[in-house]
Design a protein around this motif. Structure first.
Motif, PDB file in Angstrom:
ATOM      1  N   UNK A 197      88.788 -43.617 -15.511  1.00  0.00           N
ATOM      2  CA  UNK A 197      89.641 -42.456 -15.293  1.00  0.00           C
ATOM      3  C   UNK A 197      90.333 -42.121 -16.609  1.00  0.00           C
ATOM      4  N   UNK A 198      90.150 -40.890 -17.070  1.00  0.00           N
ATOM      5  CA  UNK A 198      90.647 -40.509 -18.397  1.00  0.00           C
ATOM      6  C   UNK A 198      91.666 -39.399 -18.330  1.00  0.00           C
ATOM      7  N   UNK A 199      92.714 -39.557 -19.115  1.00  0.00           N
ATOM      8  CA  UNK A 199      93.689 -38.481 -19.181  1.00  0.00           C
ATOM      9  C   UNK A 199      94.445 -38.548 -20.479  1.00  0.00           C
ATOM     10  N   UNK A 200      95.261 -37.547 -20.731  1.00  0.00           N
ATOM     11  CA  UNK A 200      96.030 -37.543 -21.965  1.00  0.00           C
ATOM     12  C   UNK A 200      97.390 -38.188 -21.772  1.00  0.00           C
ATOM     13  N   UNK A 201      97.611 -38.708 -20.574  1.00  0.00           N
ATOM     14  CA  UNK A 201      98.875 -39.386 -20.321  1.00  0.00           C
ATOM     15  C   UNK A 201      98.594 -40.799 -19.855  1.00  0.00           C
ATOM     16  N   UNK A 202      99.473 -41.732 -20.174  1.00  0.00           N
ATOM     17  CA  UNK A 202      99.198 -43.108 -19.764  1.00  0.00           C
ATOM     18  C   UNK A 202      99.550 -43.358 -18.307  1.00  0.00           C
ATOM     19  N   UNK A 203      99.044 -44.462 -17.811  1.00  0.00           N
ATOM     20  CA  UNK A 203      99.398 -44.883 -16.451  1.00  0.00           C
ATOM     21  C   UNK A 203     100.634 -45.761 -16.559  1.00  0.00           C
ATOM     22  N   UNK A 204     101.759 -45.224 -16.125  1.00  0.00           N
ATOM     23  CA  UNK A 204     103.015 -45.943 -16.323  1.00  0.00           C
ATOM     24  C   UNK A 204     103.214 -47.043 -15.294  1.00  0.00           C
ATOM     25  N   UNK A 205     102.471 -48.093 -15.460  1.00  0.00           N
ATOM     26  CA  UNK A 205     102.664 -49.261 -14.612  1.00  0.00           C
ATOM     27  C   UNK A 205     103.047 -50.434 -15.497  1.00  0.00           C
ATOM     28  N   UNK A 206     103.860 -51.297 -14.961  1.00  0.00           N
ATOM     29  CA  UNK A 206     104.353 -52.396 -15.796  1.00  0.00           C
ATOM     30  C   UNK A 206     103.248 -53.295 -16.304  1.00  0.00           C
ATOM     31  N   UNK A 207     102.172 -53.438 -15.530  1.00  0.00           N
ATOM     32  CA  UNK A 207     101.110 -54.324 -16.010  1.00  0.00           C
ATOM     33  C   UNK A 207     100.145 -53.602 -16.940  1.00  0.00           C
ATOM     34  N   UNK A 208     100.376 -52.316 -17.147  1.00  0.00           N
ATOM     35  CA  UNK A 208      99.502 -51.564 -18.041  1.00  0.00           C
ATOM     36  C   UNK A 208     100.215 -51.231 -19.356  1.00  0.00           C
ATOM     37  N   UNK A 209     101.463 -50.745 -19.225  1.00  0.00           N
ATOM     38  CA  UNK A 209     102.218 -50.400 -20.426  1.00  0.00           C
ATOM     39  C   UNK A 209     102.893 -51.672 -20.934  1.00  0.00           C
ATOM     40  N   UNK A 210     102.155 -52.395 -21.687  1.00  0.00           N
ATOM     41  CA  UNK A 210     102.677 -53.649 -22.237  1.00  0.00           C
ATOM     42  C   UNK A 210     102.677 -53.551 -23.750  1.00  0.00           C
ATOM     43  N   UNK A 211     103.410 -54.458 -24.367  1.00  0.00           N
ATOM     44  CA  UNK A 211     103.499 -54.426 -25.831  1.00  0.00           C
ATOM     45  C   UNK A 211     102.153 -54.705 -26.479  1.00  0.00           C
ATOM     46  N   UNK A 212     101.270 -55.361 -25.734  1.00  0.00           N
ATOM     47  CA  UNK A 212      99.940 -55.615 -26.306  1.00  0.00           C
ATOM     48  C   UNK A 212      99.122 -54.326 -26.320  1.00  0.00           C
ATOM     49  N   UNK A 213      99.296 -53.506 -25.259  1.00  0.00           N
ATOM     50  CA  UNK A 213      98.464 -52.318 -25.159  1.00  0.00           C
ATOM     51  C   UNK A 213      99.042 -51.135 -25.907  1.00  0.00           C
ATOM     52  N   UNK A 214     100.361 -51.025 -25.906  1.00  0.00           N
ATOM     53  CA  UNK A 214     100.979 -49.806 -26.423  1.00  0.00           C
ATOM     54  C   UNK A 214     102.196 -50.100 -27.282  1.00  0.00           C
ATOM     55  N   UNK A 215     102.803 -49.015 -27.808  1.00  0.00           N
ATOM     56  CA  UNK A 215     103.939 -49.185 -28.717  1.00  0.00           C
ATOM     57  C   UNK A 215     105.202 -49.596 -27.965  1.00  0.00           C
ATOM     58  N   UNK A 216     106.129 -50.159 -28.724  1.00  0.00           N
ATOM     59  CA  UNK A 216     107.422 -50.535 -28.137  1.00  0.00           C
ATOM     60  C   UNK A 216     108.125 -49.333 -27.543  1.00  0.00           C
ATOM     61  N   UNK A 217     108.014 -48.206 -28.264  1.00  0.00           N
ATOM     62  CA  UNK A 217     108.671 -46.985 -27.788  1.00  0.00           C
ATOM     63  C   UNK A 217     108.256 -46.662 -26.362  1.00  0.00           C
TER      64      UNK A 217
END
Lengths: 427, 236, 292
Positions: free
Chosen positions: A317-337
């Protein structure tokens, strides 16, 4: 009744903001925050530090920027069929303004936020637009949800000399409608080309795709772009048919044909419940386990997982926005911001953080930062500052920039679903 | 013994006063008739007594009890049964089913018994038992309507213009049957008619209704002789 | 593949049939179209879900409870709105508009609880599927067929084999004459509304389970199509409503796949128009025979 209530709330907010203005704005501030200096240099001209949004450095030439106007107007759907998105916007707007004001505001002055209810109705939105452009205190509009409202009111703002920053309008014609218009979402063309590239990278040469698209402008557009691009890349379009989003509940007629054609990918362009219906009904009809299901960013929600999470495996599933889930938006995957944004949002609000909030936050924060830099008296200068802003840490993408003056570009987010949860796909 | 007593009955249709404070009574065993021309208020009176129309003034007494507020269902159960204007059979039910609907509130056993009497009076109804009521001739439908009313085991049988639209021969037959009903079953009859001559011939007492008011009353024999009635209603 | 489309169409059609029966019954006794039927259908589905999610007890129990509430809602529409209009001798049009208003009230009431999201629905009748040739039939579909079949037989028995049913038919032919038989016409009408609401509620729940989701707009579009089905079959006729529903379901499915999916609703209405041109009273409708 609900409408009356929200009008009263909006009115109260506006009145309290204005009252706050008169008495020096004491109620709004929890912590009296003096202008904060960012770590390191005070200069932000071409600055490349990855400072957190909202605590950016004070402008270089203090006192030379004109901050007479400090109000941002935000027409959003607080009531009506899109009220859930309006709520996401409202939360993001308030959070951004609060953070910005805490970090010094505009030359020490607090930014005022005026939220208005356009009910996602073109007539109502037009009325509001006409009111807003006459408001001498407003220096920018961050808002409008949906292409119909956005496209209808864009000319009004443009001719009224009012910058419009629209968080999620991806309509092809929006950027070129005027030079005061800034979308935060990439146009469908830009996005879908990226999606096609991503999907092809995952599936390879000769891959067969079936497309089901909603009869909206967006869906029709997606279909025509994919139908052209996919064979160019080296794949094959085996089926393409439309449905009426929200009204068509029964996809079995279409899916029966699709399954018979044995595609490798089934791409559905529509709302999350359309994609969910396609997945559920395809599985019921005995679709092959190898088939990859694909859908747009509208699927990156808990509602989508609730509807079909256990059946949505083997998907991209592709989009220009991330999936804001705690197990997805992690410091390993994305920026601290991004991680901090999501955490703050979820701690502050009962609604879960989502892409609409993220886009909206980016929209208003970028606007405010640009305003801090060049002042609020020149609309054109403000817009130029927005689209050329360097060093902005987006909360909704890894990389946000503008091309061709005001065409937004973002890096794509691709996920699969494993055990009912989203997982980032590396490709 | 007075079965039905109507006191100062008024019935309106919006602002139109169709029935204006009329009073009359029907005694056990009598055949009483209300005669009058079109628009005199005859059907309105019947429908109001039967419970189909609300009244706007006055009272109705049944066997001494105040029946003014009773609904149609209560009235039928008490034995006040109307065979309405225009017959009003159930067109998509068979003759048999129509009759059985008349006996809605009685057991099947009782109904079968009553049915035999009805068949005796109206042999054609037995003959055409299975036929759809909507396909019957006018006269047959009238007999069906009366037969159906009889199935409700009425104490007072009300008939609204049974002669309407029927050939003279049939009308004669119907009226002789009405007489038989009173004679053989002891049923009291309240009859409303435009055909004054036939009505006066078979009834005991009569009232003349003119634009909502009762203008004349007396024994039917008297009224048959009255010059007024002869001129106005008997075409003499 | 045609077989698969046919099976899908029949499933859709039998759901339509159930709701169409409700329209037919009410039209029969009252000569108005109950525009609230679609929203009552949607309400039934929601009630079952809400009760089940809230109280976490046996699904069947929640279902039964939801049907009772649904029937009560149907009863209220008649008792507190339409009956008053009847007493005031209002025109049929006023009654029609009242049912529309009632529909809006129900929809907004549901919106209060669920705002505007599409909500997941548990499929409690999912016992796998089997194949017939190249077609896949799910247990859900089979159960829906059977439920509709049983209900149809039940309704036929009620309408044609019971005293109450006879009263209903009498009222639909001539309400005044029925009154003169001592039939409680208001009671019969109330019964009709309760029945049609229960049937709609059953449909709403089954649809929720079949598609595994529900949203509050589902009432409107299905309302139009099932009304068309009732007219197609002949309003007032029970077998007509069922036939109409099945035809609309099958035509819609086949039309969507073989011609165009975006115009699927158009096919349903096209069939209706064609049939009405040749048979103005619908397939099973009867000409009203009135004799003086």
């Amino acid at each position: 009744m609900k409408k009356l209530l929200s009008v009263l709330v909006a009115l109260t907010m506006v009145l309290s903001l204005m009252a706050g203005c008169g008495s020096g704005g004491d109620e709004k501030k929890e912590t009296s925050a003096p202008k904060q200096e960012a770590d390191g240099s005070a200069s932000d001209q071409g600055g490349s530090e990855k400072a957190d949004a909202g605590t950016e450095a004070a402008p270089q030439e203090e006192g030379s920027q004109n901050y007479d106007k400090v109000k941002i107007a935000s027409p959003i759907p607080l009531t009506g069929p899109n009220s859930q998105y309006g709520m996401a916007y409202k939360n993001a707007l308030e959070m951004a303004v609060k953070q910005f004001n805490e970090s010094g505001g505009l030359g020490g002055k607090e930014v005022e936020l005026e939220i208005l209810d356009d009910q996602s109705d073109v007539t109502q939105a037009t009325n509001l637009a006409n009111q807003i452009i006459d408001d001498k205190d407003v220096f920018a509009v961050v808002g409008t949800f949906g292409s119909s409202v956005g496209m209808a009111t864009a000319p009004i703002y443009q001719s009224g000399g009012m910058p419009l920053i629209a968080p999620n309008i991806s309509h092809q014609d929006f950027p070129q409608t005027g030079d005061l218009l800034v979308p935060i979402s990439p146009t469908a063309t830009i996005e879908i080309n990226g999606v096609a590239d991503t999907l092809f990278a995952c599936t390879g040469e000769g891959s067969k795709m079936a497309i089901l698209y909603a009869t909206t402008d967006l869906g029709v557009n997606v279909n025509s772009i994919l139908t052209e691009k996919w064979p160019e890349l080296g794949g094959e379009i085996v089926y393409s048919n439309s449905f009426v989003s929200g009204e068509t509940k029964d996809f079995s007629a279409l899916l029966t044909e699709v399954i018979a054609l044995e595609p490798d990918i089934i791409y559905t362009s529509g709302e999350y419940y359309d994609v969910a219906s396609v997945i559920l009904q395809a599985r019921q009809l005995g679709v092959s386990e190898d088939v990859i299901f694909s859908g747009p960013g509208q699927c990156f929600t808990q509602e989508f997982l609730d509807l079909c999470g256990d059946q949505a495996y083997n998907g991209i599933y592709c989009g220009t926005l991330p999936a804001y889930f705690e197990d997805v938006i992690t410091k390993e995957n994305y920026s601290d911001t991004m991680v901090n944004f999501m955490t703050d949002y979820n701690n502050t609000y009962s609604e879960a953080c989502n892409g609409f909030a993220g886009n909206c936050y980016d929209g208003i924060m970028l606007t405010l930062l640009a305003a801090r830099k060049v002042g609020t008296d020149d609309p054109k200068a403000l817009v130029e500052a927005i689209v050329s802003y360097e060093g902005y840490e987006s909360v909704s993408t890894e990389h946000l920039f503008f091309s061709d003056y005001n065409y937004a570009n973002k890096s794509l987010c691709a996920y699969t679903v494993k055990d009912g949860h989203f997982a980032k796909v590396e490709y | 013994m007075t079965l039905l007593k109507v006191e100062n009955l008024s019935v309106n249709y919006g602002s139109i006063r169709a029935v204006r404070e009329i009073s009359f009574e029907v005694n056990q065993g009598e055949i009483v008739t209300l005669i009058g021309s079109n628009g005199a208020g005859k059907t309105t009176t019947m429908n109001t007594i039967a419970g189909l129309k609300e009244l706007n003034g006055g009272k109705i007494f049944w066997n001494g009890a105040d029946a003014t507020a009773w609904n149609a269902k209560r009235k039928v159960k008490e034995g006040i049964v109307l065979s309405p204007e225009g017959r009003q059979v159930f067109p998509d039910f068979s003759v048999y089913d129509n009759l059985m609907l008349g006996g809605y509130h009685f057991s099947n056993e009782e109904n079968q018994k009553t049915l035999r009497t009805v068949h005796e009076l109206f042999p054609v109804l037995e003959k055409r038992e299975k036929q759809m009521a909507g396909t019957l001739s006018g006269g047959e439908q009238q007999m069906l309507a009366v037969g159906r009313a009889l199935m409700s085991q009425p104490k007072l049988l009300m008939l609204d213009e049974p002669s309407m639209g029927l050939a003279p021969l049939i009308v004669k037959e119907i009226f002789s049957l009405i007489r038989r009903i009173r004679e053989e079953m002891g049923t009291t009859v309240l009859l409303v008619e435009q055909n004054a001559r036939m009505a006066l011939k078979i009834s005991d007492r009569a009232y003349v209704l003119q634009t909502g008011k009762i203008t004349l009353e007396g024994s039917s024999k008297e009224l048959l002789q009255s010059e007024e009635v002869q001129k106005a209603y008997l075409g003499m | 593949m045609f077989l698969q489309q046919l099976i899908n169409g029949l499933t859709l059609g039998s759901i339509y049939a159930l709701i169409a029966i409700g329209y037919s019954l009410v039209f029969g006794v009252l000569q108005i179209v109950n525009f609230a039927n679609g929203s009552i259908y949607m309400l039934g589905g929601f009630l079952t879900l809400v009760l089940y999610n809230k109280f976490r007890i046996n699904f069947l129990l929640c279902f039964a409870l939801a049907l009772i509430i649904n029937g009560f809602v149907g009863f209220c529409l008649d008792r507190f709105a339409l009956r008053h209009l009847r007493q005031k001798k209002a025109t049929k049009l006023v009654g029609l508009i009242t049912t529309m208003g009632f529909a809006t009230v129900i929809e907004n009431f549901v919106m209060l609880f669920f705002s505007n999201a599409t909500v997941p629905y548990p499929n409690k009748i999912d016992f796998g599927s089997f194949s017939i040739g190249s077609a896949v039939v799910s247990s859900t579909q089979v159960i829906i067929f059977l439920v509709v079949l049983v209900l149809l037989l039940l309704m036929s028995w009620v309408v044609y084999g019971t005293k109450v049913g006879k009263a209903m038919r009498a009222v639909s032919q001539n309400a005044d004459a029925a009154k003169l038989m001592g039939i409680d016409v208001n009671g019969v009408i109330a019964m009709t509304f309760i029945l049609s609401a229960v049937l709609a509620g059953i449909s709403g729940t089954m649809v929720g389970m079949y598609y595994q989701m529900i949203d509050f707009t589902s009432g409107f579009s299905i309302g139009m199509k099932t009304m068309a089905a009732a007219v197609l079959g002949g309003v007032g006729s029970l077998p007509g409503a069922v036939t109409g529903g099945l035809i609309i379901g099958v035509v819609e499915s086949l039309g969507a796949s073989y011609i165009s999916s975006a115009y699927r609703n158009a096919f349903a209405f096209a069939v209706l128009i064609i049939v009405i041109l040749f048979l103005p009273n619908g397939l099973f409708g009867k000409e009203k025979v009135t004799k003086v």
